[in-house]
Motif scaffolding. Structure first.
Motif, PDB file in Angstrom:
ATOM      1  N   LYS A 114       0.830  -1.207   0.000  1.00 22.21           N
ATOM      2  CA  LYS A 114       0.000   0.000   0.000  1.00 22.21           C
ATOM      3  C   LYS A 114       0.865   1.258   0.000  1.00 22.21           C
ATOM      4  O   LYS A 114       0.612   2.210  -0.763  1.00 22.21           O
ATOM      5  N   ALA A 115       1.892   1.272   0.850  1.00 27.33           N
ATOM      6  CA  ALA A 115       2.778   2.439   0.921  1.00 27.33           C
ATOM      7  C   ALA A 115       3.516   2.646  -0.402  1.00 27.33           C
ATOM      8  O   ALA A 115       3.661   3.783  -0.875  1.00 27.33           O
ATOM      9  N   LYS A 116       3.963   1.557  -1.010  1.00 27.87           N
ATOM     10  CA  LYS A 116       4.682   1.659  -2.276  1.00 27.87           C
ATOM     11  C   LYS A 116       3.778   2.199  -3.377  1.00 27.87           C
ATOM     12  O   LYS A 116       4.182   3.079  -4.153  1.00 27.87           O
ATOM     13  N   ALA A 117       2.541   1.690  -3.444  1.00 26.41           N
ATOM     14  CA  ALA A 117       1.605   2.142  -4.474  1.00 26.41           C
ATOM     15  C   ALA A 117       1.296   3.624  -4.311  1.00 26.41           C
ATOM     16  O   ALA A 117       1.282   4.387  -5.292  1.00 26.41           O
ATOM     17  N   ASN A 118       1.054   4.061  -3.091  1.00 23.58           N
ATOM     18  CA  ASN A 118       0.744   5.475  -2.847  1.00 23.58           C
ATOM     19  C   ASN A 118       1.945   6.369  -3.122  1.00 23.58           C
ATOM     20  O   ASN A 118       1.805   7.472  -3.667  1.00 23.58           O
ATOM     21  N   GLU A 119       3.146   5.903  -2.753  1.00 25.34           N
ATOM     22  CA  GLU A 119       4.351   6.699  -2.999  1.00 25.34           C
ATOM     23  C   GLU A 119       4.585   6.888  -4.498  1.00 25.34           C
ATOM     24  O   GLU A 119       4.912   7.988  -4.957  1.00 25.34           O
TER      25      GLU A 119
ATOM     26  N   ASN B  85      -4.479   7.778  -1.314  1.00 31.72           N
ATOM     27  CA  ASN B  85      -5.844   7.258  -1.461  1.00 31.72           C
ATOM     28  C   ASN B  85      -5.921   5.814  -1.940  1.00 31.72           C
ATOM     29  O   ASN B  85      -7.014   5.255  -2.025  1.00 31.72           O
ATOM     30  N   ILE B  86      -4.793   5.221  -2.286  1.00 31.40           N
ATOM     31  CA  ILE B  86      -4.806   3.825  -2.716  1.00 31.40           C
ATOM     32  C   ILE B  86      -5.034   2.946  -1.487  1.00 31.40           C
ATOM     33  O   ILE B  86      -4.314   3.040  -0.492  1.00 31.40           O
ATOM     34  N   SER B  87      -6.029   2.084  -1.547  1.00 26.26           N
ATOM     35  CA  SER B  87      -6.343   1.215  -0.410  1.00 26.26           C
ATOM     36  C   SER B  87      -5.479  -0.038  -0.438  1.00 26.26           C
ATOM     37  O   SER B  87      -4.832  -0.368  -1.440  1.00 26.26           O
ATOM     38  N   SER B  88      -5.483  -0.758   0.676  1.00 25.22           N
ATOM     39  CA  SER B  88      -4.741  -2.020   0.757  1.00 25.22           C
ATOM     40  C   SER B  88      -5.243  -3.015  -0.285  1.00 25.22           C
ATOM     41  O   SER B  88      -4.445  -3.688  -0.955  1.00 25.22           O
ATOM     42  N   LEU B  89      -6.559  -3.123  -0.423  1.00 26.42           N
ATOM     43  CA  LEU B  89      -7.133  -4.053  -1.386  1.00 26.42           C
ATOM     44  C   LEU B  89      -6.728  -3.682  -2.808  1.00 26.42           C
ATOM     45  O   LEU B  89      -6.413  -4.557  -3.634  1.00 26.42           O
TER      46      LEU B  89
ATOM     47  N   LEU C  96      -0.978  -5.838  -7.576  1.00 25.48           N
ATOM     48  CA  LEU C  96       0.112  -6.827  -7.612  1.00 25.48           C
ATOM     49  C   LEU C  96      -0.346  -8.094  -8.324  1.00 25.48           C
ATOM     50  O   LEU C  96       0.360  -8.630  -9.195  1.00 25.48           O
ATOM     51  N   LEU C  97      -1.512  -8.596  -7.964  1.00 31.49           N
ATOM     52  CA  LEU C  97      -2.032  -9.814  -8.587  1.00 31.49           C
ATOM     53  C   LEU C  97      -2.229  -9.618 -10.088  1.00 31.49           C
ATOM     54  O   LEU C  97      -1.905 -10.507 -10.892  1.00 31.49           O
ATOM     55  N   TRP C  98      -2.774  -8.468 -10.465  1.00 33.53           N
ATOM     56  CA  TRP C  98      -3.003  -8.166 -11.878  1.00 33.53           C
ATOM     57  C   TRP C  98      -1.686  -8.209 -12.661  1.00 33.53           C
ATOM     58  O   TRP C  98      -1.591  -8.840 -13.717  1.00 33.53           O
ATOM     59  N   ARG C  99      -0.663  -7.542 -12.143  1.00 31.60           N
ATOM     60  CA  ARG C  99       0.622  -7.498 -12.821  1.00 31.60           C
ATOM     61  C   ARG C  99       1.255  -8.893 -12.914  1.00 31.60           C
ATOM     62  O   ARG C  99       1.735  -9.296 -13.985  1.00 31.60           O
ATOM     63  N   CYS C 100       1.257  -9.621 -11.818  1.00 37.94           N
ATOM     64  CA  CYS C 100       1.935 -10.916 -11.795  1.00 37.94           C
ATOM     65  C   CYS C 100       1.217 -11.947 -12.664  1.00 37.94           C
ATOM     66  O   CYS C 100       1.862 -12.716 -13.396  1.00 37.94           O
TER      67      CYS C 100
ATOM     68  N   ALA D 189       5.340  -1.977 -18.260  1.00 41.18           N
ATOM     69  CA  ALA D 189       6.318  -0.888 -18.317  1.00 41.18           C
ATOM     70  C   ALA D 189       6.238   0.024 -17.106  1.00 41.18           C
ATOM     71  O   ALA D 189       7.216   0.687 -16.748  1.00 41.18           O
ATOM     72  N   HIS D 190       5.091   0.093 -16.489  1.00 41.92           N
ATOM     73  CA  HIS D 190       4.901   0.950 -15.327  1.00 41.92           C
ATOM     74  C   HIS D 190       4.929   0.107 -14.045  1.00 41.92           C
ATOM     75  O   HIS D 190       4.935  -1.131 -14.090  1.00 41.92           O
ATOM     76  N   GLY D 191       4.925   0.773 -12.916  1.00 41.23           N
ATOM     77  CA  GLY D 191       5.073   0.080 -11.645  1.00 41.23           C
ATOM     78  C   GLY D 191       3.752  -0.285 -10.986  1.00 41.23           C
ATOM     79  O   GLY D 191       2.667  -0.130 -11.552  1.00 41.23           O
ATOM     80  N   LEU D 192       3.882  -0.750  -9.740  1.00 36.05           N
ATOM     81  CA  LEU D 192       2.717  -1.161  -8.956  1.00 36.05           C
ATOM     82  C   LEU D 192       1.734  -0.005  -8.777  1.00 36.05           C
ATOM     83  O   LEU D 192       0.513  -0.193  -8.912  1.00 36.05           O
ATOM     84  N   GLY D 193       2.252   1.190  -8.475  1.00 36.98           N
ATOM     85  CA  GLY D 193       1.383   2.334  -8.232  1.00 36.98           C
ATOM     86  C   GLY D 193       0.544   2.697  -9.434  1.00 36.98           C
ATOM     87  O   GLY D 193      -0.632   3.057  -9.302  1.00 36.98           O
TER      88      GLY D 193
END
Length: 424
Positions: free
Chosen positions: A226-231, A237-241, A247-251, A303-307
């Motif tokens: 959650k912290a990584k996505a928001n950063e 505003n990004i929730s834990s869910l 993460l699941l979508w990307r993997c 190409a983009h990250g988790l956030g």
């Protein structure tokens, strides 16, 4: 693990403890949210419990079952629609086809006692969810429309040699947190479907042969995601869910090896109850769920990250407001449909169901806290994820992952996925 066969010991139907009043015998009509999923399977959720220790000499399975049936009967006095059946009212002049819950036809909730020669340890230590778990649930082939003749709720208690298991089947996952008996209401509008016979819309699907596994995300892992996505999004505003879903979508997309220019979708099942203005009453008896989606090309997602992925999901959830819900309802009224089973699961989709907010471990049956949650045979497909709160709480999550065997094998070796799971 060798496939064991569940043996049914007994079954009965449990009815409300008290007779229904005239007010509670009135039909409960459906909204479009329920009518579109008449072809969907029942929801199957279950809990595994450890048997009380030998020193607890006051525990007897027959007494325990009697107490469960008695408590269920008392509960059904308030939650009486679960004891009822569906009904269809057809008329020719003028043409009319209306499906509803008929509380006057109330044979009761099915209650099954069964046994199987498998331990809880066998189930929890298995890499894949053992197939025997599917037999802990009673109505594996039922679709919602079958509620005309089948119970709307079936409960199976499966005794294991050294432990015991409870498998509860319900077609509505909505949690009622109440301090008073509910007053159930259906749709204020009686919806006339454009059919003359159920053969015109009933459809059943073949179940894909997927692997089912549970993966545990510690509270620290969820917090870090959650912290990584928001950063990465420069927001809070990004929730834990949403972070875990990203993460699941990307993997999952990565292990599928789709072409870079093809599209990939993350779909979340979402409740409409609080998104409507005014919100649906807590007295509304139904399952007003919908879905929201984020769709991108595989190339962009990788190409983009988790956030970036989490923000796509966050925007889809945020945009699902009163206007969006009413747009769906208005569209459905113009063209009433019942979804085909296969329309609920699409290729190249990661579908997220359930929620860590559901207090599934808060269920108390006199056996202490459950040791694990599991689901049944139905509503499974390649890319279907079901999220539960972790047993230890604190924001941890358990994710039931369903994938084709080759994708599941690749997911276990996915670096981004492995790193997230190892955070303690």
């Amino acid at each position: 693990m060798t496939l064991q066969k569940v043996k049914h010991i007994s079954e009965c139907f449990v009815r409300p403890q008290h007779d229904l009043s005239q007010d509670t015998k009135r039909p409960i009509y459906f909204t479009p949210f329920e009518l579109v999923v008449l072809n969907s399977n029942y929801s199957q959720k279950g809990l595994l419990f450890a048997k009380p220790p030998p020193e607890n000499q006051d525990f007897f399975i027959t007494t325990f079952l009697d107490d469960l049936r008695s408590s269920l009967s008392t509960t059904l006095t308030h939650f009486y629609p679960f004891a009822a059946r569906l009904a269809t009212r057809k008329e020719e002049k003028p043409p009319s086809y209306v499906i509803y819950i008929d509380p006057e036809n109330s044979p009761g909730v099915k209650f099954v006692h069964a046994t199987v020669d498998v331990t809880v340890s066998d189930i929890l230590t298995s890499t894949d969810v053992p197939l025997v778990v599917h037999s802990f649930f009673d109505l594996n082939d039922a679709i919602n429309h079958d509620g005309h003749t089948l119970p709307l709720l079936s409960i199976q208690v499966t005794g294991l040699p050294m432990e015991s298991s409870l498998a509860a089947l319900s077609k509505d996952e909505n949690s009622y947190l109440i301090s008073r008996p509910p007053i159930f209401k259906g749709s204020d509008t009686i919806i006339n479907l454009p059919f003359t016979h159920h053969d015109q819309f009933i459809s059943r699907s073949e179940k894909p042969q997927v692997k089912e596994r549970f993966f545990h995300f510690t509270s620290a892992a969820v917090s870090k995601l959650k912290a990584k996505a928001n950063e990465e999004c420069n927001m809070q505003n990004i929730s834990s869910l949403q972070a875990v879903s990203a993460l699941l979508w990307r993997c999952v997309t990565r292990v599928r090896h789709q072409p870079g220019n093809s599209e990939t979708t993350c779909r979340l099942v979402i409740s409409n109850r609080r998104r409507m203005n005014p919100p649906l009453s807590d007295d509304y008896f139904g399952s007003p769920v919908g879905s929201v989606s984020g769709t991108e090309t595989v190339e962009d997602l990788m190409a983009h990250g988790l956030g970036w992925a989490a923000l796509r999901i966050h925007e889809a959830v945020t945009n699902h407001d009163d206007i969006a819900v009413k747009k769906f309802v208005d569209s459905w009224y113009r063209n009433p449909v019942v979804y085909e089973p296969n329309a609920l699961f699409h290729q190249n989709t990661t579908q997220i169901g359930s929620s860590p907010r559901f207090d599934i471990y808060g269920c108390e049956f006199g056996l202490g806290k459950a040791v694990a949650a599991r689901s049944g045979f139905v509503n499974k497909a390649d890319g279907k994820m079901t999220i539960y709160p972790g047993r230890e709480g604190g924001g941890s999550m358990d994710v039931e992952v369903c994938l084709l065997p080759e994708y599941m094998m690749a997911l276990e070796c996915d670096e981004e996925f492995i790193i997230a799971l190892k955070i303690n």
